[in-house]
Design an enzyme around this catalytic site. Structure first.
Site, PDB file in Angstrom:
ATOM      1  NE  ARG A   1      39.221 -66.836  46.135  1.00 47.77           N
ATOM      2  CZ  ARG A   1      38.829 -67.312  46.343  1.00 47.77           C
ATOM      3  NH1 ARG A   1      39.305 -69.142  46.165  1.00 47.77           N
ATOM      4  NH2 ARG A   1      37.378 -67.956  46.678  1.00 47.77           N
TER       5      ARG A   1
ATOM      6  NE  ARG B   1      22.064 -64.291  27.346  1.00 49.26           N
ATOM      7  CZ  ARG B   1      21.818 -63.439  28.363  1.00 49.26           C
ATOM      8  NH1 ARG B   1      23.784 -62.568  28.196  1.00 49.26           N
ATOM      9  NH2 ARG B   1      21.321 -63.265  28.607  1.00 49.26           N
TER      10      ARG B   1
ATOM     11  CG  LEU C   1      46.771 -51.013  48.422  1.00 47.57           C
ATOM     12  CD1 LEU C   1      47.165 -51.623  47.824  1.00 47.57           C
ATOM     13  CD2 LEU C   1      47.438 -49.726  49.112  1.00 47.57           C
TER      14      LEU C   1
ATOM     15  CB  SER D   1      26.350 -57.859  27.655  1.00 47.12           C
ATOM     16  OG  SER D   1      25.061 -58.168  27.999  1.00 47.12           O
TER      17      SER D   1
ATOM     18  CG  HIS E   1      40.149 -59.656  51.132  1.00 45.00           C
ATOM     19  ND1 HIS E   1      40.144 -59.979  52.104  1.00 45.00           N
ATOM     20  CD2 HIS E   1      38.653 -59.769  51.228  1.00 45.00           C
ATOM     21  CE1 HIS E   1      38.765 -61.058  52.390  1.00 45.00           C
ATOM     22  NE2 HIS E   1      38.412 -60.711  51.305  1.00 45.00           N
TER      23      HIS E   1
ATOM     24  CD  GLN F   1      37.288 -68.962  43.049  1.00 47.28           C
ATOM     25  OE1 GLN F   1      37.723 -69.586  41.730  1.00 47.28           O
ATOM     26  NE2 GLN F   1      37.099 -69.451  43.517  1.00 47.28           N
ATOM     27  CD1 TRP F   2      37.416 -60.151  41.031  1.00 42.68           C
ATOM     28  CD2 TRP F   2      39.468 -61.639  39.484  1.00 42.68           C
ATOM     29  NE1 TRP F   2      38.971 -59.554  40.973  1.00 42.68           N
ATOM     30  CE2 TRP F   2      39.695 -60.747  39.299  1.00 42.68           C
ATOM     31  CE3 TRP F   2      39.336 -62.411  38.202  1.00 42.68           C
ATOM     32  CZ2 TRP F   2      40.837 -60.379  39.490  1.00 42.68           C
ATOM     33  CZ3 TRP F   2      40.817 -62.197  37.703  1.00 42.68           C
ATOM     34  CH2 TRP F   2      41.710 -61.236  38.243  1.00 42.68           C
TER      35      TRP F   2
END
Length: 236
Positions: A200, A172, A190, A102, A195, A77-78
């Site tokens: 969030r 995995r 910044l 990874s 934002h 989501q980030w």
């Protein structure tokens, strides 16, 4: 640098930063070949003006770098803020950078986010996304234990595949993905950080990413108190 714990195993660490509120001021004042050596009331009014009128480029001269450890559902989501950062509000902000661990290369012990009994939430009544109130403790207990069993099964199959000589990038596939913690570096201006926070920290954001946003705010606020007060006014 400072670090804050989030959820049960996660954290946010402020690795480095460049600039202060004065950086924003001087980036704006260079248009008139002016420079401030200390932040004055006049400079505060300038930051207020820049934020109010949408003159955002001075806020992109200050940079923040974080190390984050969060469940994959939060991480993905980030990531949307990196994908969209070069386009939102026409800013052309290309200062974002993202590097993530990874499991093609590492086989360290996987760690998973498992909500406790009181942390399971009901589906919302009037929306297709988000969540509602906490469910009954007994129902939370049931699903906590079922998730623990599911994670354990995936771990067993993952370790068995590695033991059989299967490569890490395929083994995995057995790991339950969305709750697995991943680690990454996020470097952003910044403006981009503000934002992210504005979006969030809202009450309708997913609670888990809200918790990370609150940690980001606490780490950044002492460095850019005036700018954040203007860019994220409802939260500072």
């Amino acid at each position: 640098m400072a670090m804050m714990k989030v959820l049960n195993e996660g954290y946010v660490r402020l690795v480095d930063h460049m600039g202060t509120d004065l950086t924003v001021v001087n980036a704006a004042r260079v248009s008139y070949a002016k420079e401030s050596l200390e932040l004055s009331d006049r400079d505060v009014r300038l930051i207020q003006f820049l934020a109010r009128e949408g003159h955002t480029s001075p806020f992109r001269h200050a940079i923040l770098q974080f190390e984050l450890y969060a469940p994959l559902m939060v991480c993905r989501q980030w990531w949307k803020y990196v994908v969209g950062s070069a386009h939102y509000e026409g800013t052309g902000d290309s200062l974002e950078a993202w590097n993530e661990s990874s499991r093609r290369y590492i086989t360290e012990e996987p760690v998973f986010y498992i909500p406790q009994q009181h942390e399971w939430r009901s589906k919302p009544e009037n929306s297709k996304q988000g969540s509602g109130d906490a469910v009954a403790w007994e129902l939370g207990e049931k699903h906590m234990r079922e998730l623990m069993e599911y994670v354990e099964l995936g771990l067993t199959k993952y370790e068995a595949a590695l033991a059989d000589g299967i490569c890490a990038e395929q083994a995995r596939l057995f790991l339950p993905a969305y709750g697995m913690y991943v680690r990454w570096y996020w470097t952003a201006s910044l403006q981009s950080v503000a934002h992210f926070l504005a979006q969030r920290l809202e009450h309708d954001a997913q609670k888990e990413i809200q918790d990370y946003a609150k940690a980001i705010l606490e780490l950044v606020k002492p460095i850019f108190p005036v700018s954040l007060d203007q860019l994220v006014p409802s939260q500072v």
